[in-house]
Design an enzyme around this catalytic site. Structure first.
Site, PDB file in Angstrom:
ATOM      1  N   ARG A  28      50.375 -13.522   9.395  1.00  0.00           N
ATOM      2  CA  ARG A  28      50.474 -12.626  10.701  1.00  0.00           C
ATOM      3  C   ARG A  28      51.594 -11.698  10.213  1.00  0.00           C
ATOM      4  NH1 ARG A  28      53.434 -12.305  15.378  1.00  0.00           N
ATOM      5  NH2 ARG A  28      52.512 -11.094  17.121  1.00  0.00           N
ATOM      6  N   LYS A  49      61.138 -11.728  11.326  1.00  0.00           N
ATOM      7  CA  LYS A  49      61.857 -12.717  12.129  1.00  0.00           C
ATOM      8  C   LYS A  49      63.683 -12.972  11.828  1.00  0.00           C
ATOM      9  CE  LYS A  49      58.357 -14.467  14.343  1.00  0.00           C
ATOM     10  NZ  LYS A  49      57.248 -15.443  14.178  1.00  0.00           N
TER      11      LYS A  49
END
Lengths: 180, 287
Positions: free
Chosen positions: B256, B222
């Site tokens: 995840r 991210k």
């Protein structure tokens, strides 16, 4: 009374101390903002009102920039020194916050022309709805046209760029001493 | 709490790896590596071999771009779900979608979980999950429109907001008939958040796990990792694993991920340090 000195800066969150990083991703913009604010407030007495035109969200930035000067902040009226916080669209590239909108460049170009001349009528009549669609912060721009600038003001553009797909300007205006 | 994701059950203390398998030509990390269905199917086999308990199949990239309609999204994921279901009966299949209509179709093909990355943008998704007995991931996005980037977003307290929104979504799901044991909350790092928000959510994740709802974290590659270390996508694994360790310490249940093996090792090591997990095989000095 017409304001003698006016400055417009963009309401970039990264200008605020709470969002500082090790490296400054907006160093040139920051320098231009500080130059504009310094010019705006030089010679200003501590009891002189500074009018600030900005959204509620931008008040924290305004206070942070003006606090070191110890000036009182008013919301309008007869202040002779005015700071406007506003910026163009955030849709100038695919990586921009608002993604790419083909209308963005034309909208910003029109705004840039009206700001630099300045053209108070064009600024007053800016299409706020279109600006908001493209995430432009332009409420203050309308105030520049409606309440603040006249054709007697002379502009100085200290910054004009879109480093992150968002159009930023740092512009100062000074009322011509001889009225021309 | 025992997790029941579709027909699959997991013990109270189990941590789970949810492997990302994109059915997109343009997602930020894999850039279409699994766009061809056979490549995606191979990827599923790979992550199952690596120990992933869940695969998360998505048909639309999170970033802005060309509009992908409901029919096209269904076309990208539904048949693939059926194929994976047939080949891997013990695998939990999650589908990353905010749309109820897509949710219904993929559940009918065998999906166990609906992963709503966009915080309830389609309020009817809970009904789809309830209808099919599917699990549901409830994310916090601050109410942003799907596939938009955060821009000048502020919170009085981002963690309080994330907890309030995800638990309210979870309770709405229960009221709609979704099994409580099948609901997971996710602060959704970077969704409706800048880097400072995502860092604070990571730092204070313990407040989210303390709600009692199982917590999922999606940290992999991210931008909050990239901005913290000034590293591009593709060079963020170490930073991702550091954030993973912090979330593991705070008690996150589901991770995840793009990299299953590395993440499993980090989570297991943290939980072993914390005394939540026994060492796999200890004999040194004990002979």
């Amino acid at each position: 009374m017409t304001p003698q000195r006016v400055a417009m800066i963009p309401g970039v969150f990264a200008l605020r101390a709470e969002y500082a990083g090790i490296e400054d991703p907006i160093a040139e913009l920051r320098a231009a903002v500080h130059e504009a604010v310094s010019w705006l407030l030089q010679g200003t007495a501590s009891d002189q009102d500074i009018a600030v035109y900005c959204t509620d969200q931008q008040r924290a930035l305004a206070h942070e920039l003006l606090a070191p000067w110890g000036c009182a902040i008013s919301t309008g009226g007869d202040a002779t020194v005015v700071l406007v916080i506003a910026n163009g669209t955030a849709c100038r590239t695919e990586k921009a916050p608002g993604f790419y909108d083909s209308r963005a460049e034309g909208f910003d170009a029109m705004l840039a022309e009206a700001l630099s001349q300045p053209d108070p009528v064009a600024l007053r009549d800016i299409d706020l709805g279109l600006g908001r669609e493209m995430l432009a912060d332009v409420e203050g721009v309308r105030a520049l046209g409606a309440d603040i600038l006249t054709t007697r003001h002379r502009s100085s553009v200290l910054y004009d760029d879109d480093p992150y797909g968002v159009q930023y300007w740092v512009i100062t205006w000074e009322e011509a001493a001889d009225g021309h | 709490m025992t997790l029941r994701l579709g027909r699959h059950e997991f013990a109270d203390d189990a941590t789970l790896m949810m492997a990302i398998v994109n059915r997109t030509p343009d997602s930020f990390y894999d850039k279409g590596a699994t766009w061809a269905e056979d490549k995606a199917f191979d990827r599923v086999a790979q992550v199952v071999a690596e120990g992933a308990e869940i695969v998360d199949i998505g048909g639309i990239k999170a970033a802005p771009g060309v509009e992908i309609g409901i029919e096209e999204e269904i076309g990208r994921v539904a048949g693939f779900v059926a194929r994976v279901r047939a080949a891997h009966p013990g695998l939990v299949i999650s589908v990353d979608t905010w749309r109820a209509e897509v949710g219904r179709v993929v559940c009918s093909e065998g999906a166990d979980v609906l992963n709503d990355a966009w915080g309830g943008a389609d309020p009817a998704l809970v009904d789809a999950a309830a209808e099919f007995g599917a699990g549901l991931i409830c994310t916090h996005t601050g109410g942003v429109t799907p596939r938009t980037r955060p821009y000048r977003i502020e919170y009085d307290d981002v963690v309080a907001a994330a907890i309030a929104d995800t638990t309210a979504y979870a309770e709405r799901a229960v009221a709609a008939g979704v099994r409580r044991e099948g609901i997971v909350i996710d602060p959704a790092h970077d969704f409706g958040k800048n880097t400072f928000h995502s860092l604070e959510v990571t730092r204070r994740l313990g407040e989210m796990t303390a709600t009692g709802w199982p917590v999922l974290v999606s940290l992999s590659n991210k931008d909050f990792v990239g901005e913290s270390l000034d590293l591009p996508v593709g060079e963020r694994l170490t930073g991702t694993l550091a954030a993973t360790a912090v979330c593991a310490l705070a008690g996150a249940r589901i991770y995840r991920v793009h990299e299953v093996t590395e993440t499993r090792q980090v989570v297991d090591m943290v939980n072993t340090i914390e005394g939540r997990r026994l060492p796999r095989r200890a004999i040194r000095g004990l002979q």
